[in-house]
Every structure is written in C-alpha cells, then in structure tokens.
Write a protein that holds these residues in place. Structure first.
Motif, PDB file in Angstrom:
ATOM      1  N   HIS A 275       4.427  12.233  -3.883  1.00 12.31           N
ATOM      2  CA  HIS A 275       3.521  11.124  -4.192  1.00 12.31           C
ATOM      3  C   HIS A 275       2.507  11.547  -5.250  1.00 12.31           C
TER       4      HIS A 275
ATOM      5  N   SER B 260      -3.584   9.035   3.014  1.00  7.71           N
ATOM      6  CA  SER B 260      -2.859   7.758   3.056  1.00  7.71           C
ATOM      7  C   SER B 260      -2.417   7.386   4.470  1.00  7.71           C
ATOM      8  N   GLN B 261      -1.951   8.354   5.250  1.00  7.90           N
ATOM      9  CA  GLN B 261      -1.541   8.046   6.624  1.00  7.90           C
ATOM     10  C   GLN B 261      -2.726   7.567   7.455  1.00  7.90           C
TER      11      GLN B 261
ATOM     12  N   ALA C 184       1.939   4.934   0.708  1.00  2.00           N
ATOM     13  CA  ALA C 184       1.613   6.002   1.659  1.00  2.00           C
ATOM     14  C   ALA C 184       2.891   6.736   2.025  1.00  2.00           C
TER      15      ALA C 184
ATOM     16  N   LEU D  67      -4.602   1.559  -1.571  1.00  8.29           N
ATOM     17  CA  LEU D  67      -4.820   2.839  -0.894  1.00  8.29           C
ATOM     18  C   LEU D  67      -6.174   3.423  -1.282  1.00  8.29           C
ATOM     19  N   GLU D  68      -6.490   3.400  -2.575  1.00  2.18           N
ATOM     20  CA  GLU D  68      -7.765   3.918  -3.056  1.00  2.18           C
ATOM     21  C   GLU D  68      -8.934   3.166  -2.428  1.00  2.18           C
TER      22      GLU D  68
ATOM     23  N   ILE E 224       0.856  -1.179   0.000  1.00  2.00           N
ATOM     24  CA  ILE E 224       0.000   0.000   0.000  1.00  2.00           C
ATOM     25  C   ILE E 224       0.895   1.233   0.000  1.00  2.00           C
TER      26      ILE E 224
ATOM     27  N   ASN F 142      -1.048   1.960  -5.501  1.00  2.00           N
ATOM     28  CA  ASN F 142      -2.053   3.001  -5.258  1.00  2.00           C
ATOM     29  C   ASN F 142      -3.459   2.414  -5.152  1.00  2.00           C
TER      30      ASN F 142
ATOM     31  N   VAL G  10      -4.138  10.734  -1.722  1.00  3.72           N
ATOM     32  CA  VAL G  10      -2.781  10.729  -1.166  1.00  3.72           C
ATOM     33  C   VAL G  10      -2.756  11.401   0.210  1.00  3.72           C
TER      34      VAL G  10
ATOM     35  N   VAL H 211      -9.429   4.621   1.244  1.00  2.00           N
ATOM     36  CA  VAL H 211      -9.861   6.024   1.293  1.00  2.00           C
ATOM     37  C   VAL H 211     -11.280   6.169   0.751  1.00  2.00           C
TER      38      VAL H 211
END
Length: 547
Positions: free
Chosen positions: A61, A85-86, A50, A400-401, A48, A397, A82, A404
C-alpha cells in the motif's frame, strides 16, 4: 457570542469523526455552511483504502501510494496513515457503517481474503481502483460516502457534547495577534449565519478547519457547490503556510449529460473491468500506460483530454455493458439508477464521460496531528496538506486520511485542553457599522463566472507558462475588485465564497508558476519533463507571495 472548547469548521467525514472522538471530554461545536448532507463526503462513491487482504501488505500500500504521488509524497506520513488503516476501518464498523460484506456464494477473484488484522473484522468485500496493486477498497456498494456520513451524522446528533450549526459559514479566524494581544494562538472565528444574515462570534480553545477543498474554482467539477476553499483561504489570511496547491486532481470520468450536474462515475467501474473507448468504440488507454484503465488518475485524465482535443469530440465513453446485468446492478446500484434517470442503461449502453475537477491535493501545511503553523489551529481532511498524496492522490486514500488525521488531532487537542487551563481573552463582536447593503450583487455573480471559466481554460489539465501568466494578471484585478467590494458592503454567502475562491485560485496559480517541471497532476507543455529531484511548493503569507 458562542463559547466552546473546540470549534470544528466543516461537517464531513473528518470534522464529524473528530467531534465524536472528543465529545465525551469537551464541548464541541460543528459548523456546516449548508445542510449537513451538502458536503463532499456525502457524494463520495468509491470507498476507503485499507490493507485487509492476506495477499496484500502495508508495504505494498505504501509503495502504490508513493508511485501514484510521482515522487513527492512524504514517506513518513504515508507510512503513518497506511499503518493506521485497519484501526480506522474497525472504528467505522464499530460506529455502524454498513460496509459491503462478502456474500457466501461470491467466487469473484480476490474476494476470498481472510481477516488480516488485529481487530477481528469480518471479511469485507474489497474492490480495486486505479494505482492500487491489490484489492483493498472497502466500500458500501457505490455510495460509501453517504453510508459513512449518515452513520456519523446520526451519532453526532445523539451525542450530548456536540452542537451542530447548519447554514453557518465561517468568515475569518480570530487570533491573538489580530486582536493586538501577546501570543499568536487561534481563539475563535467570526461566522455568518445564513438564516439571520448576521455575523456571530464563536470563542474556542481550539479551532479545526475541516471544510474540504476548492474544486469549485473550476467550471466543471464533481464537487458540491460548497467546495470553495474556505478553510485554506482563512488559514492563509491568519498566517499559515500552504503547500502544493498546483496539484488539482481531475477525475477522469464525470457523467457527460446536459442535465447531470457534477455526477461522478466511480473509478470502481474500471476496477471491475470497465473500459474507456473513443466514439467509434476503439479502446485507447493501453496506448498511454501499461496499466491501461487502472493507471493513476492524472494519466487517465490527460489521456482523455488528449483524445478529446485530437478528435474534437465532446466526450469519450466508459463501457461496462459486457459484465452480467445482475453484477452491474448489485455492485453499482446508485450509478445504474442515476444513469437511468438520464436515459442511459449502463447494462446495455456506454456511459459518456469527461474529466472534471475533483480533489485539492495541496492545502494548509500540517503535521501528523493536523497542527498548523498557528497554535490552537488544526486542519484535517481535504483542507490540509499532509504529504500523503504528493503530486497525485491515489484513489480512496483521501477518506482514510480524514479518519487517521482526525484521530491524531483529537488526541492532541484533548491533551492540550487538559494541560491548558488558562482563560480565553475577550473577543470584540463583528462590526458592520461602516458598510452598507449591496444593490449590485450582479458584480459577484459576474466575477464568480469569470473566475471559474478562466481557471478551466488556463489552469486546467494541461497548462502553459503563457496561460498561467494570463491567469495571474487577471486574478490580481479580480482580487482587487472583490477586496474593494468586501470593504464597502455587508457580507453574504456568495461574497464570502467568492472572496475565498479568488484567493485560493491565486495560490494555485502562484504555486503552478513556481514549478518549472511537469509532475503528477501538474502538466506544463513548456516544461514537459520531470526534474531529477522532487520538492514541495510552499507558500508563506510572511513572504508576500499572495495577498
């Protein structure tokens, strides 16, 4: 008849995350078309993306993502995802995902980062993949998807507000408009129970499509058999627009072995120094791009395809054997073990690899909350098209998507449920009284095989106008054959998946024929140059661009 507040079609990272985010305030149903671990998330190796390294930045990023997307990314969506991400990584750590941490004695360059975040995360081991200018891939050795999936699954199984339905495949969405009612909202779905072979009715105040992509449209793919574009096809039939379906990502390195079905060799190997070589040992990627093996996937896949066709060879080779044995075994235990099963010791030998269909960058057009064109219908994960990936997805990515978008959709859905206290209309149950049991399943098997071979040959890594026209004409015939068959016979899983896959293949081809340039993952030898301005390819059922 089942009745829930939220119906989630798909049980991968996106679907389970949304379920866990909403279960304390809603009754949630999650459908899995097979066993729970048969989706794409389970098999994801890399990680992932981030920003957690003090040497990295949100802006870097974003820039890397925009560059990989070949000018077609939605900047506002890239920035939104982005920047969160954290938060996504912190939530996953809180759920208990066992990410790889930095060993105390690890002196590997770039891994001595400080916890650059507001979530007090302990330093996680970061690797690097193609298109990334920094180490920012959080991972659980080389089986990140499995670690994420098993953690979220176990949480879901022990959460009172979530009901999991295995071996349930959605047939079609139910909308007010389809029932002849005032309004256009999605209010449920008809669902095929693979065990009883009956179609059940699910009522819901909100429906979420999280069923993954459509890479099974191609003969060679890294994806599980479940990746048949079901959510995209159902959304289209319900009246939703789809975007950028021509951008199908081919992963450059799938294991080439007669007994290895769909086994991906993670891009993280190249991030740790593995090189791509011709059969004679010559390294070739520096001839194609200054970033060599770490160029974006579209460039690497086309380079491999070019060299294989130029030499007439069956594969190229990925070589990491120059790294220390213990380094390879500790960083890539899953890949090392699987290759050993096929007689390949990656600590000493090169790995034979070929490109294979891997990810659907296009999908159902949605906003940052996952909202589609139809009220009450959401799409998240690979089923959706947010604008994050543009013309080429940058590695890692996608997970991650998933998180989120799931978080955003969860907030929007809960707000909608709280404000909308109206009752749901009655839904008629599925009627199969006018169809018969089929005794000609061979028709389904034949059309399935023909579709996948045709898509590989005509709509693959390199395309032409003539190939696309041939694919379009044949798909019209296949679609009519399946439409007639579907109207006359009781449904089965194979028939439902074939019906969806043929429709999605048509959307891919229609989109490709509308793009008169080469950009990112879409390379057409008849129009090899990129146009000065980038435009999305948007198809709408209302304009009749596909049926």
């Amino acid at each position: 008849m089942h009745d829930f507040d939220i119906l989630i079609i798909g049980s991968g990272a996106a679907g389970l995350s949304l379920a866990l985010k909403t279960a304390d305030k809603a009754r949630v149903a999650v459908l899995s078309k097979g066993q729970l671990n048969q989706g794409a998330t389970f098999w994801a190796q890399g990680g992932i993306a981030a920003v957690l390294d003090e040497n990295d930045s949100i802006d870097a990023h974003i820039e890397d993502t925009l560059n990989s997307g070949a000018g077609l990314c939605n900047y506002n969506m890239v920035k939104h995802i982005v920047e969160h991400s954290q938060e996504a990584i912190a939530w996953l750590v809180e759920q208990g995902v066992p990410f790889t941490v930095i060993p105390p004695d690890d002196a590997h360059p770039g891994t001595d980062q400080q916890p650059l975040n507001s979530h007090n995360l302990k330093p996680l081991h970061l690797t690097r993949e193609g298109g990334h200018s920094h180490r920012r891939i959080i991972h659980a050795t080389d089986a990140t998807g499995r670690a994420v999936f098993e953690t979220l699954r176990d949480k879901a199984l022990n959460t009172a507000g979530i009901t999991l339905f295995e071996r349930h495949l959605a047939v079609d969405l139910i909308t007010e408009e389809k029932l002849g009612l005032d309004g256009k909202a999605c209010i449920g779905a008809y669902v095929y129970n693979n065990d009883t072979e009956e179609v059940e009715t699910f009522k819901a105040r909100c429906v979420v499509l999280a069923s993954g992509g459509a890479s099974k449209a191609y003969l060679y793919t890294t994806n599980p058999d479940s990746a048949t574009g079901d959510g995209i096809a159902m959304a289209w039939r319900a009246g939703c627009r789809v975007s950028n379906m021509e951008f199908n990502q081919f992963h450059p390195t799938c294991l080439f072995h007669p007994h290895a079905k769909s086994f991906l060799i993670s891009e993280a190997l190249r991030g740790e120094g593995a090189t791509l070589e011709l059969p004679d040992g010559t390294r070739f990627m520096p001839q194609f791009d200054d970033r060599a093996e770490l160029a974006p996937r579209d460039i690497v896949a086309r380079a491999i395809d070019h060299e294989m066709k130029r030499l007439g060879c069956d594969c190229v080779y990925l070589n990491i054997s120059h790294k220390p044995t213990e380094f390879i075994k500790s960083h890539f235990p899953t890949i090392h073990a699987r290759c050993l099963e096929y007689g390949i010791d990656i600590t000493k030998e090169r790995i034979p690899v070929v490109p294979a269909a891997h990810y659907t960058c296009g999908g159902v057009a949605v906003d940052k909350f996952g909202r589609s064109d139809i009220p009450g219908l959401y799409a998240i994960g690979e089923t959706s098209c947010t604008g994050l990936h543009g013309a080429n997805r940058m590695a890692s990515n996608s997970l991650l998507e998933c998180f989120v978008l799931a978080f955003g959709a969860a907030d929007d859905i809960l707000a909608k449920l709280q404000s909308d206290q109206g009752g749901k209309p009655e839904i008629p149950e599925w009627d199969h009284s006018r169809v018969t049991q089929s005794h000609e399943e061979v028709v389904v098997a034949h059309n399935w095989d023909e579709l996948r071979r045709m898509m590989w040959d005509y709509v693959g890594i390199v395309r032409s106008n003539r190939r696309l026209d041939r694919a379009h004409n044949r798909l019209l015939l296949l679609e009519q054959e399946v439409r007639d068959y579907y109207a006359s016979h009781r449904v089965s899983r194979d028939l439902l998946e074939l019906r969806n896959l043929i429709l999605v293949a048509r959307l891919i081809v229609d989109s490709a024929r509308l793009r008169h340039e080469s950009r990112g993952l879409h390379f057409n030898i008849d129009v090899p140059d990129r146009l000065p301005e980038a435009h999305d390819t948007v198809l709408s059922p209302l304009t009749g661009s596909a049926s």
